[in-house]
Design an enzyme around this catalytic site. Structure first.
Site, PDB file in Angstrom:
ATOM      1  N   HIS A   1      19.288 -64.551  13.149  1.00 32.73           N
ATOM      2  CA  HIS A   1      18.312 -65.496  12.497  1.00 32.73           C
ATOM      3  C   HIS A   1      17.250 -65.718  13.157  1.00 32.73           C
ATOM      4  O   HIS A   1      15.945 -65.619  12.781  1.00 32.73           O
ATOM      5  CB  HIS A   1      19.032 -66.749  12.024  1.00 32.73           C
TER       6      HIS A   1
ATOM      7  N   ASP B   1      21.104 -61.093   6.377  1.00 29.23           N
ATOM      8  CA  ASP B   1      20.777 -62.181   7.170  1.00 29.23           C
ATOM      9  C   ASP B   1      20.204 -63.356   6.204  1.00 29.23           C
ATOM     10  O   ASP B   1      19.035 -63.121   5.413  1.00 29.23           O
ATOM     11  CB  ASP B   1      19.782 -61.766   8.246  1.00 29.23           C
ATOM     12  N   HIS B   2      21.028 -64.188   5.923  1.00 31.10           N
ATOM     13  CA  HIS B   2      20.605 -65.159   4.620  1.00 31.10           C
ATOM     14  C   HIS B   2      19.312 -65.787   5.119  1.00 31.10           C
ATOM     15  O   HIS B   2      18.695 -66.381   4.119  1.00 31.10           O
ATOM     16  CB  HIS B   2      21.717 -66.102   4.144  1.00 31.10           C
TER      17      HIS B   2
END
Ligand code: NAP
Length: 484
Positions: free
Chosen positions: A240, A177-178
């Site tokens: 996110h 999950d950047h």
């Protein structure tokens, strides 16, 4: 800064989908920057893998073009770029076909970290894991990186987890999950757990509510047909925004270490209350006469998929009962603006005569633009005229506060890939976390599907549908401004 870079162990990183959009735009330019910084050593290699019939030179040229387009100022370093490209190789394999795998097996070296990045559609995760195992390419020390989306509901996420678990242990799997790789997000934990100031106030005695906003100005554009199958809830909230919520709300872990952090995040997700229908607002951007509407861009004239969502969430535990968490994300909004705002309660009583305004301390963590943190405090307006109070931010914009060092902040992908090589899973989602997140979002989605809920239209360039404003107005609160 360069002197603080600690080189990682030598590695062989195979990028499945190495010719795709994500690899070209993010993964390879990120690796290039880590190479220039000295973190990726010269004895490491990157092997692109996809079906396309390229040779290694053809692949290097493709990657060169990608880095020149997306690699930023560093891409000007011709010698560095040339040296980086020498570390690249390519194999043509099809995840669904038997042939071609022995050439990949032949390329792998012993005595270095083996990592496999699945930058492909999730339907290929299972076949790839199976083939890596069958051909003895992955071993018990190998690491596996998987991209989002990780399922589209609880069942599909669980099926993916089970499929991967057939060949890899959980401690080998890195679910990206950047957002967790963003510097400001990590700073959020530093601010919370590294200062005496905040933690004593971090609860329902002192915090009124929390807002998490991720606003984009872009629409779905070329991704319309993909996006239309997911919508803002699946594309942004389930991963996110929920990850941000977890970091804000979790109990202090005993150590900043993978299992301790992920255990605490999981407890937050499990404490999230079911969300009633009137605490969810879905929206879809309309046309403004010039720019196309969501439906036009998605190529689906009757679609009910949301390009905007706002949710009032509640966490049922001692720390957070009574503190709403307002989540909001959408496309084609007024500005590109991502922020977590912790809004503290106002003082019950003012000693200053004539001061009728409600003053509130607000801790704002800005993810973009102008990454940084500010704390709104109440001060005296300068000059004569008595004790007039105003609210002003104590601003720590990283670019100003950190100068040169801020310019060297690694992109989220760079940071996360290096964590994979270091074997540090702290900033990756564990399988049970992802499943728990779907367990919370599934009934919300099922609810609107059952009601045939039609998203509210909103103007491009606005702050979303009016109903989203009402979500807070009903509680006597208001959203923070969306500003670039
Ligand atoms: P893409 O541009 O469509 O690239 C897909 C890649 O997979 C290509 O290299 C393709 O090359 C390869 N591929 C397709 N079928 C294959 C097969 N059967 N065997 C081996 N390789 C195969 O997709 P992308 O945008 O890079 O996205 C990759 C993954 O990352 C997706 O899961 C996506 O959801 C996720 N993601 C992407 C972004 C983004 O910004 N693009 C952001 C977040 C997450 P060939 O056709 O030559 O095989």
């Amino acid at each position: 800064m360069a002197s603080r870079v600690i080189p990682v162990e030598p590695f062989d990183l195979v990028i499945f989908g190495g010719t795709g959009d994500l690899a070209r735009r993010k993964i390879l330019p990120g690796l290039f920057r880590r190479f220039l910084s000295g973190q990726m050593t010269a004895d490491s290699r990157i092997i692109g893998a996809a079906r396309g019939a390229l040779d290694a030179d053809g692949y290097r040229e493709m990657v060169r073009a990608g880095i020149q387009e997306f690699g930023g100022a560093e891409a000007q370093d011709e010698a560095g770029l040339g040296s980086f490209l020498e570390r690249l190789d390519y194999v043509s394999v099809d995840a669904t076909v038997e042939e071609g795998w022995s050439s990949l097996a032949g390329l792998m070296r012993d005595g270095v970290v083996r990592a496999f990045y699945f930058s492909v559609a999730p339907a290929l995760f299972g076949p790839l894991a199976e083939r890596l195992h069958q051909h003895g390419i992955a071993n018990a020390q190998s690491r596996l990186v998987v991209e989002k989306p990780f399922g589209r509901d609880f069942e599909s996420a669980r099926a993916l987890n089970r499929m991967l678990a057939e060949h890899f242990h959980e401690d080998q799997i890195y679910r990206i999950d950047h957002y967790l790789g963003k510097e400001t997000v990590q700073n959020l934990m530093a601010v919370r757990f590294g200062n005496v100031l905040f933690e004593p106030l971090w609860n329902n005695h002192y915090i009124d509510h929390i807002q998490i906003t991720v606003a984009e100005t872009v629409g779905v554009e070329g991704r319309g047909s993909y996006y239309d199958k997911s919508g803002a809830m699946r594309d942004m909230v389930q991963n996110h925004l929920m990850q941000l919520l977890c970091l804000i709300a979790m109990e202090p872990p005993s150590r900043f270490e993978a299992e301790a952090v992920r255990d605490e995040k999981l407890k937050v997700i499990r404490a999230l209350q079911p969300v009633p229908a009137h605490h969810v607002v879905r929206g879809q951007y309309d046309s403004d006469g010039e720019r196309p509407s969501y439906r036009e861009e998605a190529g689906s004239p009757r679609t009910f998929t949301e390009s905007f969502i706002a949710i009032r969430a509640e966490i049922a535990n001692w720390r957070w009962t009574g503190v709403p968490f307002y989540l909001r994300t959408g496309k084609k909004l007024r500005a590109r603006h991502s922020e977590i705002a912790v809004v503290f309660k106002d003082l019950g009583h003012s000693i200053f005569e004539g001061d009728e305004k409600r003053h509130r301390n607000i801790l704002s963590i800005r993810l973009q633009p102008n990454e940084g943190i500010d704390l709104t405090v109440t001060i005296k307006e300068p000059g004569p005229g008595g004790m007039r109070l105003i609210d002003r931010p104590l601003d720590m914009t990283f670019a100003d506060a950190l100068g040169e060092e801020a310019r060297e902040i690694p992109d989220a992908y760079e940071r996360l890939i290096m964590d994979v090589i270091r074997g540090n899973q702290t900033l990756f989602m564990r399988g049970d976390e992802v499943e728990a997140a779907w367990t919370w979002t599934d009934p919300i989605i099922a609810g609107w599907e059952k009601r045939n809920d039609v998203p509210k239209l909103y103007d491009p360039g606005s702050a979303g549908p009016d109903d989203a404003l009402m979500l807070l107005h009903r509680d006597g609160r208001r959203w923070r401004e969306i500003r670039g």
